[in-house]
Scaffold this active site. Sequence first.
Site, PDB file in Angstrom:
ATOM      1  N   ASP A  98       0.856  -1.176   0.000  1.00  7.99           N
ATOM      2  CA  ASP A  98       0.000   0.000   0.000  1.00  7.99           C
ATOM      3  C   ASP A  98       0.895   1.230   0.000  1.00  7.99           C
ATOM      4  OD1 ASP A  98      -2.511   1.480   0.443  1.00  7.99           O
ATOM      5  OD2 ASP A  98      -3.207  -0.433   1.271  1.00  7.99           O
ATOM      6  N   GLU A 255      -6.161   3.609  -6.183  1.00  7.80           N
ATOM      7  CA  GLU A 255      -7.492   3.737  -5.565  1.00  7.80           C
ATOM      8  C   GLU A 255      -8.032   5.087  -6.007  1.00  7.80           C
ATOM      9  OE1 GLU A 255      -9.882   3.833  -1.327  1.00  7.80           O
ATOM     10  OE2 GLU A 255      -7.995   4.879  -1.590  1.00  7.80           O
ATOM     11  N   ASP A 329     -12.463  -1.098   3.612  1.00  6.80           N
ATOM     12  CA  ASP A 329     -13.294   0.099   3.803  1.00  6.80           C
ATOM     13  C   ASP A 329     -14.776  -0.178   3.554  1.00  6.80           C
ATOM     14  OD1 ASP A 329     -11.020   1.671   4.225  1.00  6.80           O
ATOM     15  OD2 ASP A 329     -10.856   2.212   2.107  1.00  6.80           O
TER      16      ASP A 329
HETATM   17  O1  TEU Z   1      -9.435   5.249   1.465  1.00  3.95           O
HETATM   18  C1  TEU Z   1      -9.783   6.418   0.789  1.00  3.95           C
HETATM   19  C2  TEU Z   1     -11.196   6.647   0.998  1.00  3.95           C
HETATM   20  O2  TEU Z   1     -11.650   6.914   2.081  1.00  3.95           O
HETATM   21  C3  TEU Z   1     -12.040   6.448  -0.134  1.00  3.95           C
HETATM   22  O3  TEU Z   1     -12.516   5.181   0.029  1.00  3.95           O
HETATM   23  C4  TEU Z   1     -13.043   7.501  -0.190  1.00  3.95           C
HETATM   24  O4  TEU Z   1     -14.281   6.953  -0.512  1.00  3.95           O
HETATM   25  C5  TEU Z   1     -12.680   8.459  -1.228  1.00  3.95           C
HETATM   26  O5  TEU Z   1     -11.396   8.914  -1.009  1.00  3.95           O
HETATM   27  C6  TEU Z   1     -13.646   9.616  -1.294  1.00  3.95           C
HETATM   28  O6  TEU Z   1     -13.384  10.329  -2.437  1.00  3.95           O
HETATM   29  C7  TEU Z   1      -8.117   5.037   1.728  1.00  3.95           C
HETATM   30  C8  TEU Z   1      -7.958   3.804   2.559  1.00  3.95           C
HETATM   31  O7  TEU Z   1      -8.430   2.698   1.866  1.00  3.95           O
HETATM   32  C9  TEU Z   1      -8.622   4.012   3.886  1.00  3.95           C
HETATM   33  O8  TEU Z   1      -8.583   2.873   4.699  1.00  3.95           O
HETATM   34  C10 TEU Z   1      -7.936   5.167   4.577  1.00  3.95           C
HETATM   35  O9  TEU Z   1      -8.588   5.469   5.778  1.00  3.95           O
HETATM   36  C11 TEU Z   1      -7.897   6.403   3.697  1.00  3.95           C
HETATM   37  O10 TEU Z   1      -7.496   6.128   2.369  1.00  3.95           O
HETATM   38  C12 TEU Z   1      -6.907   7.395   4.243  1.00  3.95           C
HETATM   39  O11 TEU Z   1      -5.608   6.913   4.032  1.00  3.95           O
END
Ligand code: TEU
Length: 559
Positions: A98, A255, A329
Amino acid sequence: MKKIWWKEAVAYQIYPRSFMDSNGDGIGDLPGITSKLDYLKELGIDVIWISPVYKSPNDDNGYDISDYQDIMDEFGTIEEFDKLLSGIHERGMKVIMDLVLNHTSDEHPWFIESRSSRNNSKRDYYIWRDGKNGAEPNNWESMFNGSAWEYDETTGQYYLHLYSRRQPDLNMENPEVRQELADMIRWWLDKGIDGFRVDAITHIKKLPGLPDMPNPHGLRYVDSAAGHRNIEGIHDFLQQFKKTYADYDIMTVGEASGAPISEADRWIGEENGAFNMIFQFEHVNLDFGSDGRWDFGPWDLAKLKQIIKKWQTGLEGIGWNALYLENHDQPRSVSRFGDPVNYPKASAKMLATFFMLMQGTPFIYQGQEIGMTNVVFNKLSEYRDVEIYNYYRERLMDGKDVEDTMRRISYRARDNARTPMQWNDSVSGGLSEGIPWIGVNPNYHDINVEQQVADPDSILNYYKELIKLRKANEALIYGKYDDWLEEHPEIFAYTRTFEGRMFLIVLNFYANHPELEIPLELRGRGCRVAISNYSRPEQLNDKFKMEPYEAIVYELNPS
Ligand code: TEU
Ligand code: CA
């Protein structure tokens, strides 16, 4: 379309805190992962994605990094990491890490320096602003609720944090920051890892001037415009990062919440795209209510069909999909899209068949392969996620009903996916000999790996078969995706076609017995049943009634 190893791979995500504990402190760790590599190999996994294991004060379970080049004490040492890495490679598997570029922990030395004075050389590593009329610099809200700004007394300015206040956003406009991150990326690649899952990457560029947004509250988790999501200019940064790993044979997954398919070429185009694939969010945002993510509503099969078709046919010839229903998530997929009470097995197998055989690289999230479900926690104190506590506080301040708030949390909590992996029927489901850091789902007596290994009809063994099937048939990897029965209210159907071979996948998403009528174009051919979660004869009748949550994969003879 180019054939390439990461398109043929099946990936598995590990959330290390909850996977396997080796020393009885109740927290999963690196030696714990190493001890389960044979299990993953046996399942048919090629690539393991490990959620963050770097040094971290764990405000957001490792997504708040205080040292990118060292391992969190609770998880082990860098030597144990090297052991894990060689264990993975010895078994012919690969590992992606990650990569959190958008923010660090407030305990990262860069931030400690940055906040120490306005003239510090690292001041500009983060995003500092003066308040406006005695309040925050703008109206942006954190993804974890509340303002995205935190006032810091020492220097009398605010810093931006799109996530928790202990996750200050890096200032990507600063070339020194990008250089530091690029050096770190190369350090890990030189260690021999096989790629990255890149966290929250659409947020690294902010709208110049950081202006107020019309509806900051509604923007949380909703894939629409925000001052900090998919902003013009982000691709200059991404291309610069891409150069740092251009000469490594790796796999990269961004992501990318809010990256529109119209920009697929820039994100994942085979030649020039920033990444090999992205996680898009549309299908997992399907059950949002009108008030956004915490307001859940019923999801709609017709919409699911549209979204899947859009990404499956829209990327054909442009780029590659990352396929998933779960991650750390998201609530558990059987609880969301299946029936964990009446049809736990059938619906978990149906959902597996649904997402694993589309075009793209499938990602299984730990526990999904045994049909783990959402957990029922009755007290707020049983939850661990910082996001939940922020949400709860805000709801109380807004005078909202506590019971309704708890109901929303129990449906949407990320902790649903973070309860201990259910290995066996022993105390705490086998994660640890100590007390686990988060409560185990009491259904571990019925849902666990040990029992499913022994049961030929289990969800786990179905996943194994499905993975074998996918690997043995290029049509299920590279084949063109076509959708069928677009108007059917209960049945999802698609075909995969490649070099004269064709698979037909039919899925009943409900507990009813809907009638399946095979489209004329697909009739009159011999077939074999490649896999199914009920038993079905090796013939394709033109019309028949499907069983609840039935999934059938036919391999059709050439017409
Ligand atoms: O997640 C990013 C996150 O929260 C997205 O799923 C969100 O829906 C999007 O950014 C909204 O536009 C990642 C990780 O997977 C999560 O576990 C962390 O808490 C977060 O980043 C912060 O690092
Ligand atoms: Ca441990």
